[in-house]
Design an enzyme around this catalytic site. Structure first.
Site, PDB file in Angstrom:
ATOM      1  N   THR A  28      39.291  52.476  44.132  1.00 35.15           N
ATOM      2  CA  THR A  28      38.034  53.144  44.473  1.00 35.15           C
ATOM      3  C   THR A  28      38.163  53.773  45.851  1.00 35.15           C
ATOM      4  O   THR A  28      38.770  53.180  46.755  1.00 35.15           O
ATOM      5  CB  THR A  28      36.849  52.159  44.433  1.00 35.15           C
ATOM      6  N   HIS A  55      40.673  34.862  43.640  1.00 36.59           N
ATOM      7  CA  HIS A  55      41.562  33.823  44.168  1.00 36.59           C
ATOM      8  C   HIS A  55      41.859  32.730  43.133  1.00 36.59           C
ATOM      9  O   HIS A  55      42.748  31.901  43.331  1.00 36.59           O
ATOM     10  CB  HIS A  55      40.929  33.191  45.417  1.00 36.59           C
TER      11      HIS A  55
END
Length: 402
Positions: A313, A365
């Site tokens: 993006t 994560h």
């Protein structure tokens, strides 16, 4: 014959759509394949073409949620096409009276109970008109003390515009909001940052962009092809970033379908560049341009946005200097680009001015460790700062197909 037009299925998992805009009015004559409405699904905005020519009768209002397969309008195919209206006579233009000129603004005058000379000097310095304060002297005269204690008017909270408007969010916007909240709540999202010296890429672009455009039919050599190539290289080095979590399992991909966030009339769209690892610079630029045009024209489809293993993006086109992009589920990583600003950096012990960009990698994560996330972003940085060797195999002309 009355034809019942039903809502077609835009995609396998879509059960209903919302009428965003009718492009025709009740009773209009429509031609076959003419776009009669724009409909929102939870994945895209699509045009609804007329299945036949005839007089149309609408069966839903704008904003209505309509189930896939439900009748949305009727078309009387036996109705004749109306004859064209005769050209309207030119109407006389109304004569608009010239507005009276405003009276000249009078020069600054003081109230009848004028301030003392000392007070007048103080008020002039403060740019306060005597009529804005109340004098405490004899007969309402403004004293020096009044002028010293006077403060400029801060305005009034009344008299301004205080309107508001409440509109329903489109189905697509509601789905985007739902996905963004889910991404924040259902992933262990972290963001790591780095910076890129854009000088090497700028040198290549400045040297070859004109030849690239001339050779490839007006196609521009932008930054996105460099970033896409750098990302696919880094994904090969750190495959965990190119994987997704599915319950107790991890799904890894040996291909790079790169989702590219583009701004369209209906908001942010994320079409997918398939097998970006196999595309040349020209191939990447051509595919991004094709998808951007489809998004801009409202022609983007569900298939164009389905899939994707990683997202890029670019908030820099809007002036963003730094941000933490939100993961595009079920993907595990997203790279945020930002604006390029010239600033001083240390190069070989000397201070030099270079065009610099901050880059950000948000990642899940749960599936990507710090070593992989940081290593991935460093690999992207290395490729962008040495594009000739790491992305072009030492031959820019050959890589750019010149």
């Amino acid at each position: 014959m009355i034809l019942e037009m039903k809502v077609p299925s835009p995609g396998e998992s879509i059960k209903e759509v919302e009428i965003a805009t009718w492009l025709v009015k009740d009773g209009d004559y429509v031609e076959k394949d003419q776009a009669i409405a724009e409909v929102d699904s939870d994945k895209a905005t699509l045009e609804l073409p007329a299945e036949a020519s005839g007089i149309i009768t609408l069966k839903a209002e704008e904003g209505d949620a309509v189930a896939v397969g439900a009748v949305v309008c009727l078309i009387d195919t036996s109705a004749a096409k109306p004859a064209g209206d005769a050209p309207a006579k030119e109407e006389a233009k109304p004569v608009v009276a010239e507005a009276p000129k405003a009276a000249p603004v009078a020069e600054k005058t003081y109230a009848t109970q004028a301030p003392s000379p000392a007070a007048r000097k103080i008020l002039d310095e403060k740019n306060i008109h005597p009529t804005d304060i109340v004098g405490t002297g004899k007969g309402g005269r403004i004293t020096k003390e009044d002028a010293v204690n006077a403060t400029p008017s801060m305005g009034t909270p009344t008299g301004g515009t205080r309107g508001s408007e409440r509109t329903k969010l489109s189905m697509l916007r509601r789905k985007v909001a739902e996905r963004l909240v889910a991404a924040k709540n259902e992933t262990a999202m972290l963001t790591t940052f780095n910076e890129v010296n854009m000088t090497p890429i700028n040198k290549i672009r400045n040297e070859y962009k004109d030849a690239f455009k001339a050779k490839h039919g007006g196609l521009g050599l932008g930054y996105m092809s460099f970033f896409t190539k750098a990302v696919t290289r880094a994904l090969a080095l750190f495959p965990d970033v190119n994987s997704m979590i599915d319950g107790d399992f991890k799904t890894a991909y040996d291909f790079c379908d790169i989702s590219i966030a583009v701004s369209g009339p209906k908001g942010l769209m994320v079409p997918v560049v398939r097998n970006a690892e196999l595309l040349t610079f020209r191939g990447v630029e051509a595919e991004i341009k094709r998808l951007a045009i489809k998004s801009r024209d409202g022609q983007i489809t569900v298939d164009d946005m389905t899939g994707g293993t990683f997202t890029i993006t670019n908030g820099g086109v809007f002036g963003s200097m730094l941000s933490t992009p939100i993961i595009n589920p079920p993907q595990s990583g997203i790279l945020g680009m930002h604006n390029i600003i010239e600033r001083p950096i240390a190069v070989d012990g000397k201070v030099e001015i270079h065009p610099m960009m901050y880059v950000a990698l948000s990642y899940d994560h749960r599936i990507i460790d710090g070593r992989e996330s940081v290593g991935f972003l460093v690999a992207v940085k290395e490729a962008l700062e040495n594009p000739l060797e790491l992305l072009m195999n030492g031959d820019a002309k050959k890589a750019l197909e010149l």
